[in-house]
Scaffold this active site. Structure first.
Site, PDB file in Angstrom:
ATOM      1  CE1 TYR A   1     -47.205 -18.265  65.233  1.00  0.00           C
ATOM      2  CE2 TYR A   1     -48.935 -17.490  64.101  1.00  0.00           C
ATOM      3  CZ  TYR A   1     -48.201 -16.789  64.658  1.00  0.00           C
ATOM      4  OH  TYR A   1     -47.707 -15.607  65.469  1.00  0.00           O
TER       5      TYR A   1
ATOM      6  CG  ASP B   1     -55.956 -20.050  68.723  1.00  0.00           C
ATOM      7  OD1 ASP B   1     -56.611 -19.485  67.950  1.00  0.00           O
ATOM      8  OD2 ASP B   1     -55.054 -20.413  68.206  1.00  0.00           O
TER       9      ASP B   1
ATOM     10  CE  LYS C   1     -55.389 -14.620  61.305  1.00  0.00           C
ATOM     11  NZ  LYS C   1     -54.017 -15.963  61.896  1.00  0.00           N
TER      12      LYS C   1
END
Ligand SMILES: *Cc1c(COP(=O)(O)O)cnc(C)c1O
Length: 428
Positions: free
Chosen positions: A142, A237, A265
């Site tokens: 994702y 990523d 995050k």
């Protein structure tokens, strides 16, 4: 009616599905999500004042545990000086420098406000810098919810994918090739067929959005070689793995150097911060120096940056990641032992402060293998643990997160709860 249920009904009337991000809903496990009132260390309390040991950690950011006093203090001090200026600040330089020192492949860094923005911008940059259109991604990874990334594999290996969301025109994803994670042969074939048109390969260097799936031996190295050979950019990523799996993120553990990296995050410590960065020569294609446009009214927001800086500084303490990995391994090994004793088939894996629980025989290596795990058993385990005061991600396809605040007390209590739940499952 509990206050949780009351809040969920009220939320559902005004917010689609009652939540502001779909992973928070209990759609795959059933039931009503807990509405959180406060959190401290490894614990969260819901609207009915029930306490849970939390393994979601805001889906990754809460690496120090919740409401760490030094982070809260940094946020309060920054807030007192103004919430946002729309002009540069020194703290942004400090955060960018700190990120670059610890992830040296990020020679230059641009701050944004979310992981989605970071990956979307990195892909635009890769396309702008190479003058090519095609991108390669992997099934089960994702990368946020930008149009061209909401794709799943089509029927043939090199056929173009299908949108995973309504509202994404087929034309928007015609340049996205979706391959199987850990299948280097497929990547080689893709480059053989379309190498001159591929701008970048984007990958979670350890996948955390299809549960936890590690890269196979040689896979990332192979991607690196192919990208170099064909002049494509390799994008890691690391929105989830960044400062979560080790002090230099996943690229520090695997020793493979990407051209571009995306973060979010942990680098916001619970506030909205994302970043993308890489070789100076590539990054200088970004506006205002270059012709790749990218912008954000709240990018580098001073309050958010203060939270990120305080968090990253605390993770730099000696032994921080060793202790975090030890706590995580203690949890997963303990769960494996208890599952075995109860006669429940459960494989587990741990990587730094991330873990995976798979109701299947072996640790999976691809999306197809994760998908073949026993979701009914996961749901049983999830609800059993919730009833015992342990808050796991409400899906068999998510990784779990341990924080530095998860001490022996919290982990032992989790293992004791698991023993009860797994024993019941083993008897049914
Ligand atoms: C969470 C995540 C994103 C998206 O980040 P948001 O801040 O939710 O937009 C992108 N990539 C990876 C690997 C993620 O885990």
């Amino acid at each position: 009616m509990t206050r949780n249920t009351e809040l969920f009904e009220r939320a559902s009337n005004i917010i689609p599905g009652g939540v502001n991000s779909p992973v928070r809903a209990f759609r795959s496990v059933g039931g009503t999500p807990a509405f959180i009132e406060r959190a401290q260390g490894p614990y969260i309390w819901d609207a009915d004042n029930t306490r849970y040991i939390d393994y979601i950690g805001s889906w990754g950011p809460a690496i120090l545990g919740h409401a760490h006093p030094e982070v809260v203090k940094a946020v309060q001090e920054a807030a007192a000086n103004g919430l946002s200026f729309g002009a540069p600040t020194e703290a942004e330089i400090e955060l960018a420098e700190l990120i670059s020192q610890r992830v040296p492949s990020m020679e230059k860094v641009r701050l944004v406000s979310s992981g989605t923005e970071a990956t979307m911008s990195a892909i635009r940059l890769a396309r702008g810098a190479t003058g090519r259109d095609k991108i390669v991604k992997f099934e089960g990874c994702y990368h946020g919810h930008a149009d061209s990334l909401l794709v799943k594999a089509g029927s043939g290996m090199l056929t173009f994918g299908n949108p995973t969301s309504a509202g994404v025109p087929a034309e928007f994803i015609q340049h996205t090739m979706v391959l199987d994670y850990n299948d280097l042969n497929a990547v080689e074939q893709a480059f053989k067929q379309a190498g001159d048109d591929i701008a970048c390969v984007i990958i979670e260097p350890a996948a955390g959005n299809m549960n936890l799936v590690r890269p196979a031996e040689g896979f990332l190295e192979g991607l690196r070689e192919l990208c170099t050979q064909y002049g494509a950019l390799l994008i890691f990523d690391e929105v989830m793995t960044g400062f979560r799996v080790g002090p230099r993120s996943m690229q520090g553990l695997c020793g493979v150097t990407p051209d571009l990296t995306t973060l979010a995050k942990v680098i916001g410590g619970g506030m909205p911060v994302g970043a993308f960065g890489g070789q100076a020569g590539v990054m200088d294609h970004v506006a205002p120096l270059g012709s790749v446009y990218q912008a954000g009214t709240l990018s580098g927001n001073p309050v958010a940056v203060a939270a990120g800086l305080a968090t990253l500084r605390l993770t730099a303490q000696p032994g921080f990641y060793d202790d975090l990995a030890a706590a995580t391994a203690r949890l997963t090994l303990g769960l494996s032992e208890r599952a075995k004793a109860a006669g429940v088939t459960l494989a587990t894996d741990a990587l730094g402060g991330m873990f995976g629980l798979y109701f299947r025989e072996t640790v999976p290596t691809s999306f197809a293998e994760v998908a073949a795990s026993n979701t009914e058993q996961f749901n049983q385990f999830f609800h059993g643990m919730l009833a015992q005061g342990v808050h796991l991600a409400p899906s068999a396809f998510e990784a779990g997160f341990v924080s530095a605040a998860h001490d022996n007390t919290a982990i032992d209590a989790t293992l004791q709860a698991a023993e009860t739940v797994l024993t019941t499952m083993g008897q049914s």
